[in-house]
Design a protein around this motif. Sequence first.
Motif, short mmCIF file in Angstrom:
data_model
loop_
_atom_site.label_atom_id
_atom_site.label_comp_id
_atom_site.label_asym_id
_atom_site.label_seq_id
_atom_site.Cartn_x
_atom_site.Cartn_y
_atom_site.Cartn_z
N THR A 161 4.83 3.23 4.10
CA THR A 161 5.78 2.93 3.02
C THR A 161 5.40 3.61 1.70
O THR A 161 6.13 3.51 0.72
CB THR A 161 5.89 1.41 2.74
N GLY A 163 4.38 6.98 -0.86
CA GLY A 163 5.16 8.18 -1.19
C GLY A 163 5.05 9.24 -0.11
O GLY A 163 6.06 9.69 0.45
N VAL A 164 3.82 9.63 0.23
CA VAL A 164 3.64 10.64 1.28
C VAL A 164 4.13 10.07 2.61
O VAL A 164 4.84 10.74 3.38
CB VAL A 164 2.15 11.06 1.40
N THR A 183 2.20 0.18 8.83
CA THR A 183 2.29 -0.32 7.46
C THR A 183 1.60 -1.67 7.31
O THR A 183 1.52 -2.45 8.27
CB THR A 183 3.76 -0.46 7.01
N GLY A 184 1.15 -1.95 6.08
CA GLY A 184 0.62 -3.28 5.76
C GLY A 184 1.71 -4.17 5.19
O GLY A 184 1.43 -5.35 4.88
N LYS A 185 2.93 -3.65 5.02
CA LYS A 185 4.00 -4.43 4.37
C LYS A 185 4.98 -4.97 5.42
O LYS A 185 5.92 -4.28 5.82
CB LYS A 185 4.75 -3.56 3.36
N CYS A 247 -4.54 13.59 5.14
CA CYS A 247 -3.99 13.79 3.78
C CYS A 247 -4.69 12.98 2.72
O CYS A 247 -4.78 13.42 1.58
CB CYS A 247 -2.54 13.33 3.72
N ILE A 272 -5.30 18.74 4.83
CA ILE A 272 -4.13 19.05 4.00
C ILE A 272 -4.56 19.08 2.53
O ILE A 272 -5.06 18.08 2.00
CB ILE A 272 -3.03 17.98 4.18
N SER A 274 -2.61 20.00 -0.75
CA SER A 274 -1.35 20.45 -1.34
C SER A 274 -1.57 21.17 -2.67
O SER A 274 -0.89 22.15 -2.99
CB SER A 274 -0.40 19.27 -1.55
#
Length: 334
Positions: A161, A163-164, A183-185, A247, A272, A274
Amino acid sequence: MNESFKALVVTETSAEVFTREITNRNISDLPQNDVLIRVHYSSLNYKDALSASGNRGVTRSYPHTPGIDASGIVVNCISGKFKAGDKVIVTGYDLGMNTPGGFGEYISVPSDWVVPLPEQLTIEESMMFGTAGFTAALSLYHLLRCGQSPSDGPVLITGATGGVGSLAVALMAHAGFEVIASTGKLSQYNYLYSLGAKTVIPREETDDKSNRALLRAKWAGAVDTVGGNTLATVIKACKMQGVVACCGNVQSPQLITTVFPFILNGITLAGINSADTPMQLRASIWKHLATVWKTDKLTDICRIVSLNELPDRIEDMLAGKITGRIVVKHDPDK
Ligand SMILES: NC(=O)c1ccc[n+]([C@@H]2O[C@H](COP(=O)([O-])OP(=O)(O)OC[C@H]3O[C@@H](n4cnc5c(N)ncnc54)[C@H](OP(=O)(O)O)[C@@H]3O)[C@@H](O)[C@H]2O)c1
């Protein structure tokens, strides 16, 4: 030029105590680089939240304006590489780390940091992607480059959830991969399904505590934004010849593993970075984001805020409360 402009400035008020406020700065305060850009949009990334809270690994000295992302319009360019009025994107390099960043209405940067905005993207869309989308796209690029394809099986996205994570879910699904989102959410499962995840699993399933060197294979590849024991788990539970894009480190920068996933299962770990992506690849990734990889989920993922709202959103990010991406809209008409 001596025009004043608004910026979020982080100041160290006493030893290791930092405050953030929106204040007026002058264009003459900016470093004297080749290109002056009127920033229309920026975005909030985890690195910005670290810079805004005094993390010396990101920003050495304060006062400082964070913002590793910026898109806007060239005001002038000393070298002539760009002309006034050009629409451009700047992400990564030193922007927002030790160079005043996109949380100010103007930036001054070397021209070799600047990417011309692809014509199929708006200035706003470029920051809806921002570093997060660019990183997700770079991860997709490395998975494909290492031979991964949708027919190999599902791809796991951790920190899904974030941004990346959100953009990785949307881009990988758009590219035809079956996506497992971790996810943790618990409250955001439907959000992840709406971005294209086929399966959503709780964070604990990607944080194995058994100490075994290898686990039952569950995914063919992965984009990991979390690091630590999660990355170790992701590698151990990857199918033969799988590719894992590494990442981030929100859980931990440590990676404790054995060589067995690599020498017995042939796993490839793709790093990665960026921020320092060479310009030719950088421009090509942006071109892909503007065309074949352009997801229609950007407005579901992003929330647009003003500079005034940003200090509260930084607190939310540090508390792990943000879903998707926060895009910062400056007021270019003032
Ligand atoms: N390599 C690069 O070039 C590059 C570029 C951009 C970002 N990054 C890194 O990628 C990471 C994510 O950045 P972001 O901007 O997407 O941050 P973000 O929006 O804050 O997302 C991070 C997500 O990680 C999960 N998370 C948070 N704390 C966790 C914990 N203790 N254990 C497990 N999961 C946790 C949460 O997702 P859930 O609640 O869904 O689990 C959270 O939403 C950061 O480490 C950042 O520095 C690297």
